[in-house]
Enzyme design. Sequence first.
Site, PDB file in Angstrom:
ATOM      1  N   HIS A  49       3.521  -2.330   3.122  1.00  0.00           N
ATOM      2  CA  HIS A  49       3.498  -0.956   2.625  1.00  0.00           C
ATOM      3  C   HIS A  49       4.737  -0.687   1.787  1.00  0.00           C
ATOM      4  O   HIS A  49       5.852  -1.002   2.211  1.00  0.00           O
ATOM      5  CB  HIS A  49       3.374   0.017   3.797  1.00  0.00           C
ATOM      6  CG  HIS A  49       2.068  -0.128   4.518  1.00  0.00           C
ATOM      7  ND1 HIS A  49       1.853  -1.133   5.450  1.00  0.00           N
ATOM      8  CD2 HIS A  49       0.899   0.548   4.397  1.00  0.00           C
ATOM      9  CE1 HIS A  49       0.602  -1.041   5.879  1.00  0.00           C
ATOM     10  NE2 HIS A  49      -0.003  -0.038   5.273  1.00  0.00           N
TER      11      HIS A  49
ATOM     12  N   HIS B  61      -5.525   9.529   0.537  1.00  0.00           N
ATOM     13  CA  HIS B  61      -5.413   8.747   1.769  1.00  0.00           C
ATOM     14  C   HIS B  61      -6.240   9.305   2.926  1.00  0.00           C
ATOM     15  O   HIS B  61      -5.940   9.083   4.106  1.00  0.00           O
ATOM     16  CB  HIS B  61      -3.942   8.592   2.199  1.00  0.00           C
ATOM     17  CG  HIS B  61      -3.671   7.283   2.892  1.00  0.00           C
ATOM     18  ND1 HIS B  61      -3.798   7.130   4.259  1.00  0.00           N
ATOM     19  CD2 HIS B  61      -3.308   6.065   2.419  1.00  0.00           C
ATOM     20  CE1 HIS B  61      -3.495   5.867   4.581  1.00  0.00           C
ATOM     21  NE2 HIS B  61      -3.205   5.201   3.482  1.00  0.00           N
TER      22      HIS B  61
ATOM     23  N   ASP C  86       0.816  -1.220   0.000  1.00  0.00           N
ATOM     24  CA  ASP C  86       0.000   0.000   0.000  1.00  0.00           C
ATOM     25  C   ASP C  86       0.853   1.276   0.000  1.00  0.00           C
ATOM     26  O   ASP C  86       2.039   1.249   0.296  1.00  0.00           O
ATOM     27  CB  ASP C  86      -0.881   0.034   1.264  1.00  0.00           C
ATOM     28  CG  ASP C  86      -1.988  -1.005   1.225  1.00  0.00           C
ATOM     29  OD1 ASP C  86      -2.000  -1.856   0.314  1.00  0.00           O
ATOM     30  OD2 ASP C  86      -2.849  -0.957   2.125  1.00  0.00           O
ATOM     31  N   ASP C  87       0.168   2.366  -0.279  1.00  0.00           N
ATOM     32  CA  ASP C  87       0.631   3.741  -0.037  1.00  0.00           C
ATOM     33  C   ASP C  87       1.635   4.274  -1.056  1.00  0.00           C
ATOM     34  O   ASP C  87       2.038   5.426  -0.958  1.00  0.00           O
ATOM     35  CB  ASP C  87       1.219   3.910   1.376  1.00  0.00           C
ATOM     36  CG  ASP C  87       0.183   3.704   2.454  1.00  0.00           C
ATOM     37  OD1 ASP C  87      -1.017   3.565   2.112  1.00  0.00           O
ATOM     38  OD2 ASP C  87       0.555   3.672   3.644  1.00  0.00           O
TER      39      ASP C  87
ATOM     40  N   HIS D 242      -6.098   3.123  -3.824  1.00  0.00           N
ATOM     41  CA  HIS D 242      -5.961   3.336  -2.377  1.00  0.00           C
ATOM     42  C   HIS D 242      -6.348   4.774  -2.034  1.00  0.00           C
ATOM     43  O   HIS D 242      -5.714   5.401  -1.191  1.00  0.00           O
ATOM     44  CB  HIS D 242      -4.531   3.011  -1.935  1.00  0.00           C
ATOM     45  CG  HIS D 242      -4.352   2.837  -0.452  1.00  0.00           C
ATOM     46  ND1 HIS D 242      -5.231   2.131   0.340  1.00  0.00           N
ATOM     47  CD2 HIS D 242      -3.384   3.292   0.402  1.00  0.00           C
ATOM     48  CE1 HIS D 242      -4.808   2.154   1.603  1.00  0.00           C
ATOM     49  NE2 HIS D 242      -3.703   2.863   1.665  1.00  0.00           N
TER      50      HIS D 242
END
Length: 333
Positions: free
Chosen positions: A285, A198, A143-144, A194
């Site tokens: 991540h 955020h 992620d991210d 995603h």
Amino acid sequence: MLGRIKRTGLGIFLGVLLFALPSQAGWRYELQGPGNAVWINEETQERIDVLPGTPAPDQTPAPGTENGSAEGVAVQGQNGEATDTVALISQEVGPGIPEQEVVPEETVQEEQIVEESQENSALRMSRGRQLDVTRPMVALTYDDGPYPAVGNIIMDELAKVGGRATFFVVGNRVAGNQAELQRMIQEGHEIGNHSWDHQYFNKLGAAEIQNQVARANEAIMAACGTAPVLIRLPGGNITDTVRKNVNMPMIYWSIDTLDWKTKNAQKTIDTVLSQIQDGDIVLMHEIWRQTGTASQTLIPELVRRGYQLVTVSELAEFKGYSLGLGVQYSSFR
Ligand code: NI
């Protein structure tokens, strides 16, 4: 030795015959951009994103591949050896046919098709390599990002073993990192949504949630030509309003590495290896150097233990799930 050569030659001959057959299931091929093609089932309208040159699920070759067949498409097996579809067919077909026996061409063709589909029913071409759907598979997710400094390390490691991963990227981080997204698609990985920036969706209204999803999808599509089909909610935060307004399958996880918290590669490795089982989705991540380091050990070790590394969409497909929009999934065990 001579016999072996003759059998192999016959196998290749039959393999070419197989590929010359018209498509039964009515798959249409569209090249959509560099590293991005799609097979569309004329009957069901099912769409399958593939690397250019990848055969259809029924083995219909992609137009433009060498000799009108898929034999030019080399794929990386899980054990690292290059193989191709014709070679596989020649192995399967070869030993079954006595050399002296004269059999009408058409009969051989039909018999071999039946044999082929039965013996290879567990093998599927997907995202440029072959999977055995009867063997364990897990989905690593990051992620991210995008964050090329780590993402490229992860992809380098996956490339060595023919593994694929899913990267849930943040829309407003795409600008400037288009090359990394393009590499993800070219190498058969999956890009998920995603959110745009955020924000936690449980704190947003319906229109804001829809905007977060749409804006990220558009940014990703513009960067690499492929729109996400899955989303991971920032922080996993969910409400009924979120469920109603996120019009995509929502992917959770069955193993939480807490890599962002420990920032310790060994702890990430231990967490995964002590829990991993067939059908798991692993949460990591992309933005932590230690996660890149952990992946350099995890990826070969999982393969050594017999796991096929697949995208989330592949995991769902091969475990027999059809994904619902606005539905949560934390594993496909
Ligand atoms: Ni996140």
